[in-house]
Design a protein around this motif. Structure first.
Motif, PDB file in Angstrom:
ATOM      1  N   CYS A   5     -13.531 127.537 -40.023  1.00  0.00           N
ATOM      2  CA  CYS A   5     -14.682 127.147 -39.070  1.00  0.00           C
ATOM      3  C   CYS A   5     -14.510 125.901 -38.589  1.00  0.00           C
ATOM      4  O   CYS A   5     -14.627 125.308 -37.623  1.00  0.00           O
ATOM      5  CB  CYS A   5     -16.080 127.575 -39.599  1.00  0.00           C
ATOM      6  SG  CYS A   5     -16.241 129.444 -39.530  1.00  0.00           S
ATOM      7  N   PHE A   6     -14.298 125.014 -39.565  1.00  0.00           N
ATOM      8  CA  PHE A   6     -14.154 123.491 -39.534  1.00  0.00           C
ATOM      9  C   PHE A   6     -13.012 123.138 -38.555  1.00  0.00           C
ATOM     10  O   PHE A   6     -13.090 122.354 -37.544  1.00  0.00           O
ATOM     11  CB  PHE A   6     -14.236 122.658 -40.753  1.00  0.00           C
ATOM     12  CG  PHE A   6     -13.714 121.231 -40.661  1.00  0.00           C
ATOM     13  CD1 PHE A   6     -14.864 120.469 -40.300  1.00  0.00           C
ATOM     14  CD2 PHE A   6     -12.438 120.641 -40.772  1.00  0.00           C
ATOM     15  CE1 PHE A   6     -14.560 118.956 -40.050  1.00  0.00           C
ATOM     16  CE2 PHE A   6     -12.469 119.550 -40.577  1.00  0.00           C
ATOM     17  CZ  PHE A   6     -13.447 118.583 -40.305  1.00  0.00           C
ATOM     18  N   LEU A   7     -11.950 123.773 -38.635  1.00  0.00           N
ATOM     19  CA  LEU A   7     -10.728 123.636 -37.753  1.00  0.00           C
ATOM     20  C   LEU A   7     -10.971 124.360 -36.430  1.00  0.00           C
ATOM     21  O   LEU A   7     -10.314 123.726 -35.477  1.00  0.00           O
ATOM     22  CB  LEU A   7      -9.512 124.346 -38.667  1.00  0.00           C
ATOM     23  CG  LEU A   7      -9.093 123.630 -40.051  1.00  0.00           C
ATOM     24  CD1 LEU A   7      -8.064 124.327 -40.568  1.00  0.00           C
ATOM     25  CD2 LEU A   7      -8.926 122.188 -39.679  1.00  0.00           C
ATOM     26  N   ALA A   8     -11.552 125.484 -36.484  1.00  0.00           N
ATOM     27  CA  ALA A   8     -11.906 126.089 -35.148  1.00  0.00           C
ATOM     28  C   ALA A   8     -12.839 125.455 -34.216  1.00  0.00           C
ATOM     29  O   ALA A   8     -12.592 125.167 -33.226  1.00  0.00           O
ATOM     30  CB  ALA A   8     -12.360 127.632 -35.330  1.00  0.00           C
ATOM     31  N   GLU A   9     -13.761 124.651 -34.850  1.00  0.00           N
ATOM     32  CA  GLU A   9     -14.396 123.911 -34.054  1.00  0.00           C
ATOM     33  C   GLU A   9     -13.815 122.673 -33.430  1.00  0.00           C
ATOM     34  O   GLU A   9     -14.244 122.089 -32.555  1.00  0.00           O
ATOM     35  CB  GLU A   9     -15.650 123.130 -34.845  1.00  0.00           C
ATOM     36  CG  GLU A   9     -16.750 122.209 -34.401  1.00  0.00           C
ATOM     37  CD  GLU A   9     -17.777 122.871 -33.271  1.00  0.00           C
ATOM     38  OE1 GLU A   9     -18.294 122.439 -32.402  1.00  0.00           O
ATOM     39  OE2 GLU A   9     -17.743 124.395 -33.353  1.00  0.00           O
TER      40      GLU A   9
END
Length: 424
Positions: free
Chosen positions: A101-105
């Motif tokens: 989720c951190f990378l997708a953000e």
């Protein structure tokens, strides 16, 4: 302004001089920032970076972790120049979701990514990122995911005993229409066109390391040395440290390091309690924090701390991290069959939150946090313990449908006990 007026020979010259000065100088009453006309007039302005916002507490620039609930618990988001350490759950099921989720953000906001792993190819990690929910549909998806069970309306609404009305109210926090922080659907994958349009750098340890590399004794492991050099090169070459001005619009570097400290990185702290090179990981974190503090970057690290046998190493790793979050899964434990936790998948422990520009760290005031991976969303709930007056032991007062399985002694103060929940 008096000096300007004295140089003119008349009222007309004075007015023209004042007008000229007002165009070139910025007064304290003039709004600083990008102008609507889009002109490139010189003057001090606040730099605006997509996907960031200043903290209301200290003005520190923040980025979203990809989980709005976690952003709220951390004081608004992840501060630029800090390290977020995630203690992996026992079977490494839920920590990769927070990592992705951190990378997708970062991809959604157009940030530059640096993905490092010794287990999985970074290209494969990007292919498994969750799909973002649009602002228009996020609230609808959230409501369907939270209230998809057929429960009475009385169980959805929160009821508090009269003697607990003075406690802080626990409001439900759902998706809002905002460009800072997005919600992600764990059942879908991010579109391929977004990955192709993003700027990312991958560090796969088996491809970067060579068997002929010689390392001095009592120093960093070869994998840590290569990773630090790779991060330093990206920061300096693309201008995240300010030494080489960024050619395009100013951007943020998101660094994600997976399974740091595991034997795959060449570290043996997870193999034995007394190891010969126990300071290799702490040296790496010390140098990494120095690189982050002087650059527009933020880092998230997942680490199998449950495999580290030496507790002194865990304490040093915690002190060298700005934020520490632990995930405790119920899989294989007694809590998996405990009716008190039947609605959750595990506990989340916020062990440390940053107190920037200080030598000590803060502790979160929010306790008893549980997480649950629903059909689409990863949610965090706050469970409040109520103390039963008249009984010596402390009990959990369950909702009505749970009272059938767990008996609670009668108490005149609590005729209809309920669980207080806060859904983030």
């Amino acid at each position: 302004m008096a000096a300007v007026a004295s140089c003119g020979s008349g009222a007309g010259s004075t007015g023209s001089a004042v007008a000229t000065a007002s165009k070139s100088n910025v007064t304290s009453f003039q709004k600083r920032g990008p102008r609507a006309s889009g002109t490139n007039d010189s003057g001090p302005r606040l730099v605006s970076i997509a996907g960031t916002r200043p903290s209301v507490r200290n003005g520190q620039l923040l980025v979203s972790t990809g989980l709005p609930a976690l952003d709220q618990l951390l004081g608004g988001g992840l501060a630029i120049g800090t390290v977020l350490l995630i203690e992996e759950d026992k079977y490494n099921i839920y920590s990769p979701l927070l990592f992705k989720c951190f990378l997708a953000e970062g991809i959604v906001n157009g940030h530059t990514l640096l993905v490092a792993s010794a287990k999985e190819d970074p290209a494969n990690i990007l292919q498994e990122l969750p799909a973002p929910l649009l602002d228009d549909n996020s609230k609808k998806e959230f409501d369907e995911d939270v209230y998809n069970h057929k429960t009475p309306e009385s169980n959805i609404k929160m009821k508090i005993a009269w003697r607990y009305q003075l406690l802080p109210k626990m409001e439900q926090i759902g998706p809002v229409s905002s460009r800072f922080g997005h919600y992600y659907d764990a059942s879908k994958r991010i579109p391929q066109e977004l990955i192709e349009a993003s700027n990312w750098h991958g560090f796969f340890l088996p491809e970067k390391i060579s068997s002929t590399l010689k390392v001095e004794p009592c120093s960093l492991t070869p994998g840590y040395i290569k990773l630090l050099q790779f991060i330093q090169n990206i920061i300096s070459e693309e201008g995240f440290d300010g030494s080489n001005p960024q050619k395009k619009q100013r951007n943020v570097l998101r660094i994600g390091i997976q399974n740091l400290g595991s034997p795959l990185w060449g570290d043996d702290i997870c193999c034995a309690e007394n190891v010969s090179n126990s300071h290799s990981l702490t040296k790496f974190l010390y140098v990494l924090r120095g690189l982050l503090r002087t650059s527009l970057s933020a880092c998230i690290i997942t680490m199998p701390t449950h495999l580290i046998q030496n507790k002194a190493i865990i304490a040093r790793v915690t002190n060298l991290s700005d934020i520490v979050i632990g995930l405790e899964s119920f899989i294989g434990s007694e809590r998996e069959t405990n009716p008190l936790y039947k609605d959750y998948h595990g506990l989340i422990h916020i062990r440390q939150i940053p107190r920037l520009n200080n030598l000590i760290c803060d502790e979160s005031d929010v306790k008893d946090l549980a997480f649950k991976l629903k059909r689409k969303l990863f949610t965090i709930e706050c469970i409040t313990k109520l103390r039963s007056y008249g009984l010596r032991s402390q009990k959990y007062f369950l909702s009505r449908h749970s009272q059938r399985k767990c008996s609670v002694k009668k108490n005149p103060y609590f005729k209809e006990p309920h669980t207080l929940k806060k859904i983030y």
